[in-house]
Design a protein around this motif. Structure first.
Motif, PDB file in Angstrom:
ATOM      1  N   SER A  16      -4.356  -0.037 -10.009  1.00  0.00           N
ATOM      2  CA  SER A  16      -4.002   0.998  -9.044  1.00  0.00           C
ATOM      3  C   SER A  16      -2.546   0.793  -8.630  1.00  0.00           C
ATOM      4  CB  SER A  16      -4.923   0.919  -7.822  1.00  0.00           C
ATOM      5  OG  SER A  16      -4.480   1.814  -6.832  1.00  0.00           O
ATOM      6  N   MET A  17      -1.734   1.830  -8.830  1.00  0.00           N
ATOM      7  CA  MET A  17      -0.324   1.787  -8.420  1.00  0.00           C
ATOM      8  C   MET A  17      -0.084   2.981  -7.509  1.00  0.00           C
ATOM      9  SD  MET A  17       1.273   0.850 -12.186  1.00  0.00           S
ATOM     10  CE  MET A  17       2.816   0.061 -11.741  1.00  0.00           C
ATOM     11  N   GLU A  18       0.463   2.723  -6.327  1.00  0.00           N
ATOM     12  CA  GLU A  18       0.669   3.791  -5.350  1.00  0.00           C
ATOM     13  C   GLU A  18       2.112   3.836  -4.878  1.00  0.00           C
ATOM     14  OE1 GLU A  18      -2.023   3.724  -2.052  1.00  0.00           O
ATOM     15  OE2 GLU A  18      -3.800   3.669  -3.328  1.00  0.00           O
ATOM     16  N   ASN A  19       2.678   5.034  -4.909  1.00  0.00           N
ATOM     17  CA  ASN A  19       4.027   5.292  -4.388  1.00  0.00           C
ATOM     18  C   ASN A  19       5.061   4.304  -4.937  1.00  0.00           C
ATOM     19  OD1 ASN A  19       3.007   7.410  -2.761  1.00  0.00           O
ATOM     20  ND2 ASN A  19       2.332   5.909  -1.255  1.00  0.00           N
ATOM     21  N   VAL A  20       4.984   4.059  -6.241  1.00  0.00           N
ATOM     22  CA  VAL A  20       5.894   3.099  -6.859  1.00  0.00           C
ATOM     23  C   VAL A  20       7.267   3.732  -7.088  1.00  0.00           C
ATOM     24  CG1 VAL A  20       6.332   1.731  -8.949  1.00  0.00           C
ATOM     25  CG2 VAL A  20       4.050   1.741  -7.920  1.00  0.00           C
ATOM     26  N   ASN A  72       8.055   7.518  -6.221  1.00  0.00           N
ATOM     27  CA  ASN A  72       6.710   7.608  -5.615  1.00  0.00           C
ATOM     28  C   ASN A  72       5.625   7.963  -6.640  1.00  0.00           C
ATOM     29  OD1 ASN A  72       7.132   7.006  -2.748  1.00  0.00           O
ATOM     30  ND2 ASN A  72       8.471   8.804  -2.818  1.00  0.00           N
ATOM     31  N   ASN A 127       2.141   7.523  -8.621  1.00  0.00           N
ATOM     32  CA  ASN A 127       0.776   7.021  -8.458  1.00  0.00           C
ATOM     33  C   ASN A 127       0.127   6.958  -9.840  1.00  0.00           C
ATOM     34  OD1 ASN A 127       0.828   6.925  -5.579  1.00  0.00           O
ATOM     35  ND2 ASN A 127       0.628   9.144  -5.573  1.00  0.00           N
ATOM     36  N   GLU A 156      -3.538   5.280 -11.976  1.00  0.00           N
ATOM     37  CA  GLU A 156      -4.824   4.583 -11.888  1.00  0.00           C
ATOM     38  C   GLU A 156      -5.409   4.446 -13.290  1.00  0.00           C
ATOM     39  OE1 GLU A 156      -7.554   5.386  -8.285  1.00  0.00           O
ATOM     40  OE2 GLU A 156      -8.614   6.288  -9.993  1.00  0.00           O
ATOM     41  N   GLY A 190       6.282   0.298  -3.059  1.00  0.00           N
ATOM     42  CA  GLY A 190       4.981   0.770  -3.541  1.00  0.00           C
ATOM     43  C   GLY A 190       3.976  -0.359  -3.643  1.00  0.00           C
ATOM     44  N   GLU A 191       2.729   0.017  -3.891  1.00  0.00           N
ATOM     45  CA  GLU A 191       1.605  -0.934  -3.956  1.00  0.00           C
ATOM     46  C   GLU A 191       1.144  -1.110  -5.398  1.00  0.00           C
ATOM     47  OE1 GLU A 191      -0.048  -2.331  -1.088  1.00  0.00           O
ATOM     48  OE2 GLU A 191       1.754  -1.598  -0.081  1.00  0.00           O
ATOM     49  N   GLU A 235      -2.188  -3.027  -7.485  1.00  0.00           N
ATOM     50  CA  GLU A 235      -3.436  -3.800  -7.503  1.00  0.00           C
ATOM     51  C   GLU A 235      -3.946  -3.899  -8.928  1.00  0.00           C
ATOM     52  OE1 GLU A 235      -6.706  -2.617  -5.018  1.00  0.00           O
ATOM     53  OE2 GLU A 235      -5.449  -2.521  -3.221  1.00  0.00           O
ATOM     54  N   LYS A 277      -4.160  -7.412  -4.739  1.00  0.00           N
ATOM     55  CA  LYS A 277      -2.806  -6.898  -4.491  1.00  0.00           C
ATOM     56  C   LYS A 277      -1.764  -7.894  -4.988  1.00  0.00           C
ATOM     57  CE  LYS A 277      -3.528  -4.037  -0.328  1.00  0.00           C
ATOM     58  NZ  LYS A 277      -3.389  -2.737  -0.936  1.00  0.00           N
TER      59      LYS A 277
END
Length: 201
Positions: A7-11, A23, A25, A27, A60-61, A63, A68
């Motif tokens: 999961s990658m968010e707002n990278v 930004n 996203n 998955e 960004g996040e 996982e 994480k």
């Protein structure tokens, strides 16, 4: 199967004068083949290099298997089960197939390398994929399509659960592409997550 494994968010990722990722996203689920499509320079490889620890994201996040990660290193990515098969194959052409598969993780006997055991292990992985390559063959003597299969076998030897293939068909014939797709379907059926980067449909 079907659990979210990446999961990658707002990278975001910037290079001097270029906003490569804005930004983004992304998955990936187990047992899924995800096509990452876009023209050259769209940021496909940059995103995957962040996943494999080659690049550090600016924000960004991220996982992997629910864990994480901050600044991911290539070693951490490998330990998390991520393997990337680059467009420019990353093999030592003067070494054998088995030596390439175990490069940096050689198996030793009492006094020297245990070539017989490495060859047997390599054969087991290649046979599991129904790939007809002799583990004792020198990699430089193999066609590009077979070298790519060696890269896949190398990834599986470190128990990769997430395989990123960067433009894997660019140098293959249609028959070789069929063989690659057979292997991709095999890996998918085993629950591995595959990211397939391409700039052409």
């Amino acid at each position: 199967m079907n659990e979210v494994i990446v999961s990658m968010e707002n990278v975001c990722k910037n290079f001097p004068g270029v906003k490569a990722l804005d930004n983004v996203n992304f998955e990936l689920r187990s047992g899924e083949v995800m096509a990452l499509l876009g023209e050259n320079g769209a940021g496909k490889s940059t995103l995957m290099k962040i996943l494999s620890g080659v690049y550090t994201r600016d924000s960004g996040e991220l996982e992997i298997f629910g864990k994480k990660y901050g600044n991911l290193t290539p070693k951490q990515a490998e330990e998390a089960g991520v393997a990337i098969i680059h467009q420019e194959l990353n093999l030592c052409r003067h070494l054998t197939v088995a030596e390439n598969i175990f490069l940096g993780r050689e198996i030793y006997g009492k006094f020297a390398l245990d070539n017989a055991r490495m060859e047997a292990e390599a054969k087991k992985i290649l046979d599991g994929l129904k790939i007809d390559i002799d583990p004792r063959q020198v990699v430089g003597d193999l066609p590009v399509s077979k070298q790519q299969m060696v890269e896949i076998a190398k990834a599986l030897s470190i128990n990769a659960q997430i395989l990123v293939m960067d433009e894997p068909t660019s140098a293959l014939t249609s028959k070789e592409i069929d063989e690659l797709f057979r292997i991709i379907l095999e890996l998918k059926s085993e629950g591995k997550g595959i990211v397939y980067i391409s700039h052409r449909l």
